[in-house]
Design a protein around this motif. Structure first.
Motif, PDB file in Angstrom:
ATOM      1  N   PHE A  24     -12.905  48.109  31.837  1.00 22.72           N
ATOM      2  CA  PHE A  24     -12.538  49.298  32.244  1.00 22.72           C
ATOM      3  C   PHE A  24     -13.696  50.387  31.914  1.00 22.72           C
ATOM      4  O   PHE A  24     -14.117  51.155  32.812  1.00 22.72           O
ATOM      5  CB  PHE A  24     -11.247  49.832  31.579  1.00 22.72           C
ATOM      6  N   LEU A  25     -14.372  50.390  30.790  1.00 26.63           N
ATOM      7  CA  LEU A  25     -15.334  51.279  30.539  1.00 26.63           C
ATOM      8  C   LEU A  25     -16.516  51.276  31.604  1.00 26.63           C
ATOM      9  O   LEU A  25     -17.065  52.477  31.987  1.00 26.63           O
ATOM     10  CB  LEU A  25     -15.978  51.027  29.152  1.00 26.63           C
ATOM     11  N   GLN A  26     -17.065  49.976  31.983  1.00 29.20           N
ATOM     12  CA  GLN A  26     -17.723  49.882  32.836  1.00 29.20           C
ATOM     13  C   GLN A  26     -17.569  50.467  34.152  1.00 29.20           C
ATOM     14  O   GLN A  26     -18.232  51.007  35.234  1.00 29.20           O
ATOM     15  CB  GLN A  26     -18.443  48.547  33.188  1.00 29.20           C
ATOM     16  N   ARG A  27     -16.204  50.226  34.595  1.00 30.34           N
ATOM     17  CA  ARG A  27     -15.679  50.700  35.890  1.00 30.34           C
ATOM     18  C   ARG A  27     -15.683  52.218  35.904  1.00 30.34           C
ATOM     19  O   ARG A  27     -16.127  52.932  36.862  1.00 30.34           O
ATOM     20  CB  ARG A  27     -14.572  50.169  36.250  1.00 30.34           C
ATOM     21  N   PHE A  28     -15.086  52.865  34.809  1.00 27.03           N
ATOM     22  CA  PHE A  28     -14.900  54.341  34.546  1.00 27.03           C
ATOM     23  C   PHE A  28     -16.227  55.173  34.768  1.00 27.03           C
ATOM     24  O   PHE A  28     -16.212  56.123  35.365  1.00 27.03           O
ATOM     25  CB  PHE A  28     -14.456  54.602  33.312  1.00 27.03           C
ATOM     26  N   VAL A  29     -17.433  54.450  34.228  1.00 25.17           N
ATOM     27  CA  VAL A  29     -18.659  55.334  34.399  1.00 25.17           C
ATOM     28  C   VAL A  29     -19.256  55.375  35.696  1.00 25.17           C
ATOM     29  O   VAL A  29     -20.186  56.095  36.093  1.00 25.17           O
ATOM     30  CB  VAL A  29     -19.765  54.839  33.259  1.00 25.17           C
ATOM     31  N   GLN A  30     -18.660  54.394  36.443  1.00 24.44           N
ATOM     32  CA  GLN A  30     -19.184  54.396  37.722  1.00 24.44           C
ATOM     33  C   GLN A  30     -18.391  55.437  38.885  1.00 24.44           C
ATOM     34  O   GLN A  30     -18.981  55.527  40.072  1.00 24.44           O
ATOM     35  CB  GLN A  30     -18.921  52.712  38.363  1.00 24.44           C
TER      36      GLN A  30
END
Length: 246
Positions: A187-193
């Motif tokens: 989720f962190l990787q999706r969030f920063v996008q």
């Protein structure tokens, strides 16, 4: 479950340049944060994520681990996400974001905020909150307030006093947001996008990006003492607390 703490720390803070290296009782602030994190039994590893060699050398000097990240990140979450990729964390790993300007926090607080992500598969992000008792803190824009629903999911975060009590009341309740987060790595990787939202831009609070894009944030009520350093004047307050604590 791999649970890794990453402490974002940049040198060029607009309000307090060099803040992670500021001395508190003779010890750099980043060392206080790192050593507090070291008392959390749930953590597999701890890293500082920084874009400045001075901070890296400081972390190395006290035996800590650090990751060199880009100077171009606009938020701590962006730096966190890059560091997690460099470390090579699995998508299922939990990433704990401990602020580099948070020298005082109870280790048990981290354990409590990790718990929902271990127990609730639908929860991707959690953060701690604490009820405020100081009226001055309620109106301080450096102290972020939060309101939440009956399932303890955040509704909104603001630098302004929320909620607004239309009628004067002795029973007004406010909650302070503590800037520690736990994310699922995926989720962190999706969030920063995600693109920054309207309210995030207005309040300068990146957690609002998640809410604006429909991603719930679990809030965990805590009672432990936490102290943050926003401006140089806060250093004396932290030193005073540590002296009183012995």
């Amino acid at each position: 479950m791999q649970i890794v703490a990453i402490i974002p720390a940049r040198y060029d803070s607009s309000r307090f340049p060099g803040k992670p290296l500021a001395l508190i009782a003779g010890k750099p602030m980043i060392q206080w944060v790192y050593e507090q994190a070291g008392q959390v039994p749930d953590l597999s590893e701890i890293y500082v994520a920084t874009d400045d060699d001075r901070i890296g050398r400081c972390v190395h000097s006290f035996g800590g681990k650090y990751i060199v990240t880009s100077k171009n990140h606009l938020s701590g979450s962006d730096r966190l996400a890059e560091a997690a990729e460099i470390i090579g964390l699995s998508q299922e790993a939990l990433v704990v974001n401990i602020q580099g300007d948070q020298p005082v926090f109870p280790p048990s607080l981290i354990t409590r905020v990790i718990a929902p992500l271990l127990q609730e598969p639908e929860t991707d992000m959690a953060t701690p909150i604490r009820q405020l008792s100081d009226p001055a803190a309620v109106v301080n824009p450096n102290i972020v307030k939060v309101v939440f629903n009956h399932r303890n999911f955040a509704l909104y975060f603001s630098r302004s006093p929320i909620p607004h009590y239309r009628d004067d009341t002795q029973d007004a309740v406010y909650y302070k947001h503590i800037g520690i987060y736990v994310y699922r790595h995926e989720f962190l990787q999706r969030f920063v996008q995600l693109p920054p939202g309207i309210w995030e831009t207005a309040e300068k609070l990146e957690q609002l990006r998640a809410l604006e894009h429909g991603h719930p944030i679990k809030v965990v009520k805590t009672t432990g003492e936490t102290l943050e350093v926003d401006v140089p004047e806060d250093l004396a307050r932290v030193e005073d607390y540590l002296n009183r604590r012995g």
